[in-house]
Design a protein around this motif. Structure first.
Motif, PDB file in Angstrom:
ATOM      1  N   ARG A 193       0.875  -1.167   0.000  1.00 24.54           N
ATOM      2  CA  ARG A 193       0.000   0.000   0.000  1.00 24.54           C
ATOM      3  C   ARG A 193       0.918   1.224   0.000  1.00 24.54           C
ATOM      4  O   ARG A 193       1.519   1.546   1.019  1.00 24.54           O
ATOM      5  CB  ARG A 193      -0.904   0.009   1.226  1.00 24.54           C
ATOM      6  CG  ARG A 193      -1.714  -1.262   1.444  1.00 24.54           C
ATOM      7  CD  ARG A 193      -2.838  -1.402   0.465  1.00 24.54           C
ATOM      8  NE  ARG A 193      -3.703  -2.557   0.790  1.00 24.54           N
ATOM      9  CZ  ARG A 193      -4.675  -2.999   0.008  1.00 24.54           C
ATOM     10  NH1 ARG A 193      -4.903  -2.416  -1.160  1.00 24.54           N
ATOM     11  NH2 ARG A 193      -5.406  -4.032   0.373  1.00 24.54           N
ATOM     12  N   ASP A 226      -5.093  -8.289   2.406  1.00 21.74           N
ATOM     13  CA  ASP A 226      -4.649  -7.914   3.748  1.00 21.74           C
ATOM     14  C   ASP A 226      -4.502  -9.141   4.648  1.00 21.74           C
ATOM     15  O   ASP A 226      -3.624  -9.172   5.520  1.00 21.74           O
ATOM     16  CB  ASP A 226      -5.625  -6.910   4.360  1.00 21.74           C
ATOM     17  CG  ASP A 226      -5.571  -5.556   3.654  1.00 21.74           C
ATOM     18  OD1 ASP A 226      -4.489  -5.199   3.142  1.00 21.74           O
ATOM     19  OD2 ASP A 226      -6.603  -4.860   3.600  1.00 21.74           O
ATOM     20  N   HIS A 227      -5.345 -10.167   4.433  1.00 17.43           N
ATOM     21  CA  HIS A 227      -5.177 -11.393   5.212  1.00 17.43           C
ATOM     22  C   HIS A 227      -3.885 -12.101   4.820  1.00 17.43           C
ATOM     23  O   HIS A 227      -3.167 -12.630   5.689  1.00 17.43           O
ATOM     24  CB  HIS A 227      -6.364 -12.332   5.014  1.00 17.43           C
ATOM     25  CG  HIS A 227      -6.206 -13.638   5.744  1.00 17.43           C
ATOM     26  ND1 HIS A 227      -6.437 -13.770   7.091  1.00 17.43           N
ATOM     27  CD2 HIS A 227      -5.800 -14.866   5.316  1.00 17.43           C
ATOM     28  CE1 HIS A 227      -6.195 -15.005   7.469  1.00 17.43           C
ATOM     29  NE2 HIS A 227      -5.802 -15.696   6.410  1.00 17.43           N
ATOM     30  N   THR A 277      -3.305  -0.505  -3.870  1.00 14.12           N
ATOM     31  CA  THR A 277      -4.460   0.371  -3.702  1.00 14.12           C
ATOM     32  C   THR A 277      -4.782   1.116  -4.989  1.00 14.12           C
ATOM     33  O   THR A 277      -5.943   1.276  -5.360  1.00 14.12           O
ATOM     34  CB  THR A 277      -4.209   1.387  -2.558  1.00 14.12           C
ATOM     35  OG1 THR A 277      -4.013   0.670  -1.344  1.00 14.12           O
ATOM     36  CG2 THR A 277      -5.382   2.333  -2.391  1.00 14.12           C
TER      37      THR A 277
END
Length: 374
Positions: free
Chosen positions: A134, A339-340, A221
């Motif tokens: 990100r 994100d996991h 992102t």
């Protein structure tokens, strides 16, 4: 950490340093050409001779000035953009907080060794490994500022990918990008074995050109890679046996219509079929494990007998087509969450083999790094 014959490669320590390099670039008609890819599988002398011959005939260009590159490519309607440079591999993390490059899949040591041997022979990185993160707003703004300019190169390759390149050569602009990249913690999206080969080669010859490996850093992102699931076909197992294995660990299984089966996919929900019947399988929640982790860590070990094999398919259609009543069950998985995956990697865990599919990947040959250039 070791798992099923695989190991976690060493961790590179932060802060990240992304350096400029003098890129080798294939001519557009060579990029995406299967013959070009086959060339890189040959012996050292053949690769070096072929590259020299291509360069002599204008089919390979060598940039004179070291640069960081912004590479934007479009494939199948999806546009991905990243910063390409050579990553300093010379420092290893000792403490978890120092880890800057996070693998999420194990690597097979013999395969990594073979790749390291090949890199040592050809002295070339034919394509960058893909890293995702990100980006900071400042780095995003710097990248967009480059894209607002006229591209240094723009072309369509042999397989239809559209490419645009911006060479960042201004020292102040390079320093600004490096300053924003430095505190990043990045996830390996594609190229785990090549990354492990980079590190093996660096350990063999520290202090030289092998201290750096070619990478592309994608802002997940701004212009994300698509993260899809890789589905399983479990051989030698019936659908009732798989359903009972799910219920034995606290989950549930319900028959569903084929036409609506995929609607049931979710973070804690699998879909299984034997080609005749379809079931929605609800996994126990609250474990912090993803669906693919629970499948391999809890469901498959709860079967009455071990599967003969587990096959992998990138589309639900191909997986379902391989199912056979009483003989093979297709297990369709939800797409992982980025994100996991980062959280798993940061926790020093590995996802099961072939748990993620980051797409699209750029064609090799757009930007290459010669280890002979240092």
């Amino acid at each position: 950490m070791e798992r099923s014959g695989t190991v976690t490669p060493p961790y590179v320590a932060g802060p990240l340093h992304l350096g400029p390099f003098r890129a080798l670039r294939m001519a557009p008609l060579r990029v995406g050409d299967p013959a070009t890819a086959r060339t890189f599988g040959r012996s050292q002398r053949k690769v070096l001779d072929r590259l020299a011959r291509w360069e002599e005939h204008g089919q390979v260009a060598r940039d004179r000035v070291p640069a960081l590159y912004v590479h934007e490519y479009t494939a199948a309607g999806l546009t991905v953009r990243g910063v390409v440079g050579v990553l300093d591999l010379s420092r290893r993390a000792v403490l978890p907080a120092e880890r800057a490059v996070l693998p999420h899949e194990g690597v097979r040591p013999a395969q990594a060794d073979d790749l390291a041997d090949k890199l040592a022979e050809i002295r070339l990185h034919p394509a960058p490994i893909l890293l995702v993160h990100r980006a900071s707003e400042t780095l995003r703004s710097l990248t967009r500022g480059q894209v607002a300019r006229r591209p240094t190169h723009a072309f369509r390759d042999r397989i239809g990918q559209e490419h645009r390149l911006w060479a960042v050569t201004d020292p102040d602009e390079i320093a600004a990008v490096q300053g924003e990249v430095a505190p990043s913690r990045v996830l390996i999206a594609d190229g785990h074995h090549r990354y492990a080969a980079y590190l093996r080669l660096q350990a063999r010859d520290p202090g030289g050109a092998a201290d750096h490996g070619l990478v592309m850093l994608v802002d997940q992102t701004d212009t994300p890679l698509h993260l899809g699931a890789i589905h399983r076909v479990v051989q030698g197992v019936s659908l009732p046996e798989l359903t009972r294995a799910v219920t034995s660990i606290g989950g549930t299984g319900d028959r569903v219509r084929r036409s609506a089966a995929l609607d049931h996919l979710g973070p804690d929900h699998l879909v299984a079929t034997d080609g005749e019947h379809w079931s929605a399988l609800t996994l126990p929640t609250g474990s912090g494990r993803s669906a693919v982790e629970l499948l391999h860590e809890a469901v498959l070990p709860s079967l009455p007998r071990s599967p003969r094999s587990v096959d992998y398919h990138h589309t639900a259609e191909k997986a379902a087509a391989a199912a056979r009543p009483g003989k093979a069950v297709a297990v369709l998985l939800p797409a992982p969450d980025v994100d996991h995956v980062v959280a798993v990697a940061a926790d020093d865990r590995l996802l099961p083999e072939k748990a993620t599919s980051f797409q699209p990947k750029p064609s090799p040959g757009v930007l290459m790094h010669s280890l002979l250039d240092g």
